[in-house]
Design an enzyme around this catalytic site. Structure first.
Site, mmCIF file in Angstrom:
data_model
loop_
_atom_site.group_PDB
_atom_site.id
_atom_site.type_symbol
_atom_site.label_atom_id
_atom_site.label_comp_id
_atom_site.label_asym_id
_atom_site.label_seq_id
_atom_site.Cartn_x
_atom_site.Cartn_y
_atom_site.Cartn_z
ATOM 1 N N ASP A 169 51.300 48.460 39.548
ATOM 2 C CA ASP A 169 49.965 48.377 40.154
ATOM 3 C C ASP A 169 49.886 49.282 41.380
ATOM 4 O O ASP A 169 49.168 48.987 42.339
ATOM 5 C CB ASP A 169 49.593 46.937 40.517
ATOM 6 C CG ASP A 169 48.113 46.757 40.853
ATOM 7 O OD1 ASP A 169 47.311 47.635 40.477
ATOM 8 O OD2 ASP A 169 47.763 45.758 41.502
ATOM 9 N N LEU B 286 45.177 43.028 45.859
ATOM 10 C CA LEU B 286 44.625 41.953 45.041
ATOM 11 C C LEU B 286 45.310 41.969 43.683
ATOM 12 O O LEU B 286 45.422 43.045 43.083
ATOM 13 C CB LEU B 286 43.109 42.117 44.876
ATOM 14 C CG LEU B 286 42.276 41.807 46.120
ATOM 15 C CD1 LEU B 286 40.811 42.175 45.890
ATOM 16 C CD2 LEU B 286 42.394 40.332 46.508
ATOM 17 N N LYS C 157 40.873 46.640 29.354
ATOM 18 C CA LYS C 157 41.093 45.974 30.641
ATOM 19 C C LYS C 157 39.922 45.066 31.011
ATOM 20 O O LYS C 157 38.775 45.509 31.070
ATOM 21 C CB LYS C 157 41.307 47.023 31.738
ATOM 22 C CG LYS C 157 41.572 46.439 33.134
ATOM 23 C CD LYS C 157 42.858 45.629 33.161
ATOM 24 C CE LYS C 157 43.066 44.967 34.521
ATOM 25 N NZ LYS C 157 43.829 45.807 35.446
ATOM 26 N N HIS D 271 43.025 41.147 34.614
ATOM 27 C CA HIS D 271 43.123 40.867 36.050
ATOM 28 C C HIS D 271 42.752 39.395 36.207
ATOM 29 O O HIS D 271 41.580 39.030 36.132
ATOM 30 C CB HIS D 271 42.191 41.761 36.860
ATOM 31 C CG HIS D 271 42.277 41.521 38.339
ATOM 32 N ND1 HIS D 271 42.795 42.458 39.212
ATOM 33 C CD2 HIS D 271 41.946 40.445 39.107
ATOM 34 C CE1 HIS D 271 42.764 41.965 40.450
ATOM 35 N NE2 HIS D 271 42.255 40.737 40.397
ATOM 36 N N HIS E 210 49.946 41.802 36.896
ATOM 37 C CA HIS E 210 50.352 41.587 38.295
ATOM 38 C C HIS E 210 50.286 40.118 38.707
ATOM 39 O O HIS E 210 49.592 39.747 39.644
ATOM 40 C CB HIS E 210 49.547 42.480 39.246
ATOM 41 C CG HIS E 210 48.058 42.515 39.045
ATOM 42 N ND1 HIS E 210 47.292 41.385 38.886
ATOM 43 C CD2 HIS E 210 47.192 43.561 38.990
ATOM 44 C CE1 HIS E 210 46.031 41.722 38.737
ATOM 45 N NE2 HIS E 210 45.947 43.048 38.796
#
Length: 349
Positions: free
Chosen positions: A253, A225, A105, A142, A180
């Protein structure tokens, strides 16, 4: 998928982006996910973060031990490591060999909750990314820049140009999940990208636009977020999710925070949706007139991209209105779930 007007039966889905926390908080929220999903990609942003394969293995044991007896054997946590400036290629080799780590990640430092240990400069990770490319270990991204000069609503769009596009040019074989996604630009990027690029879409970004942050006052439980965006972006996400495109798939998420951390002068980002996640997705697909594509989005596209087998068991949803609780237990505290006090149209059978 077998369905009637009042019942949907389809392959048990997986959640490709989930926050479980740890300890008593995890024990409180884990059953919501395990009742609905066979597997979930577990985010590594604990305090301290999960940065080694050994830590991931220990966290996995804690997750499995936290399952209630009636759900034992029905849920598999898919582990991830938290990429830092100092993550070594050797750690990627260990992760790949473990059989339990499914991705690494990338949090830009400071981009979201518990991301302080994240990457400060992607160039520092070149050797590690080369090893990931070699071993076909997915990078889970992200996708937001943290430049304070960039408008918060533009952070994802700018990330595509500044970070993601150059990254994919530098590592053409790297498999990437753009997590996301929230913007039309991200949808278009994935649609035109090579087959090694996919994206997850949350239920809350499909249901809400940024007006939901301010309806009748400030709504801290709608703060997440990447932040909610304009309606044109929600519509783009909805079209992508229901299109049948094989590189868009479910990732909730779902992120539990106690009420005190949300209702604060400096509140945490995160929406808890695990209590009714698959029900929310069914509602969204029904409203779009695309229930026939729900199973592929929730149950097929994710495992196909990760190279994992599809689940063989099935779940059913029935058309029955039920009231979402006002609060949910979170260890010794409480959290407020998405659409608290409202009614959901579909119910887990």
């Amino acid at each position: 998928m077998n369905d009637t007007a009042d019942k949907l039966t389809f392959t048990r889905p997986d959640d490709w982006h989930l926050h479980l926390r740890d300890g008593n908080a995890m024990r409180s929220v884990l059953p919501d996910t395990a009742r609905r999903f066979a597997r979930a990609i577990i985010m590594p942003n604990l305090k301290p973060p999960i940065v080694t394969t050994e830590q991931a293995a220990a966290y996995r044991v804690r997750i499995l031990s936290a399952l209630p007896a009636e759900l034992a054997g029905r849920f598999e946590p898919l582990m991830t490591l938290y990429l830092t400036d100092t993550t070594s290629p050797e750690e990627i080799t260990r992760a790949q060999a473990s059989g339990i780590v499914q991705g690494i990640k990338l949090y830009p430092a400071g981009a979201t909750t518990h991301s302080d240990a994240g990457v400060t400069d992607i160039a520092r990770c070149e050797a590690t990314l080369e090893k990931m490319e070699e071993l076909d270990m997915p990078l889970l991204v992200h996708g937001e820049v943290v430049d304070p000069a960039v408008d918060v609503f533009d952070r994802e769009k700018i990330f595509i140009d500044r970070v993601l596009t150059p990254l994919l040019q530098r590592f053409p074989g790297l498999r990437v999940v753009f997590e996301h996604i929230t913007t039309r630009e991200a949808v278009e990027f994935v649609q035109t990208a090579p087959n090694r690029i996919a994206a997850t879409i949350t239920a809350h970004h499909l249901m809400l636009n940024r007006n939901a942050l301010f309806t009748g006052g400030l709504r801290p439980h709608h703060y997440c977020l990447p932040v909610l965006k304009r309606e044109i972006h929600r519509q783009a996400l909805l079209e992508a999710a229901t299109s049948g495109h094989s590189r868009f798939f479910l990732g909730t998420d779902s992120a539990p925070h106690p009420v005190r951390d949300k209702e604060s002068a400096c509140g945490c980002a995160g929406i808890y949706s695990a209590h009714a996640a698959i029900e929310f997705y069914a509602e969204v697909f029904e409203q779009a007139g695309r229930l026939d594509r729900l199973e592929a989005f929730t149950s097929f596209h994710g495992p196909d991209f990760y190279g994992l087998p599809r689940n063989t068991d099935r779940i059913s949803l029935i058309r029955e209105s039920w009231q979402i609780p006002e609060q949910v237990e979170l260890g010794e505290e409480k959290l407020i779930p998405l659409r608290a006090g409202e009614h959901a149209r579909w119910k887990l059978a």
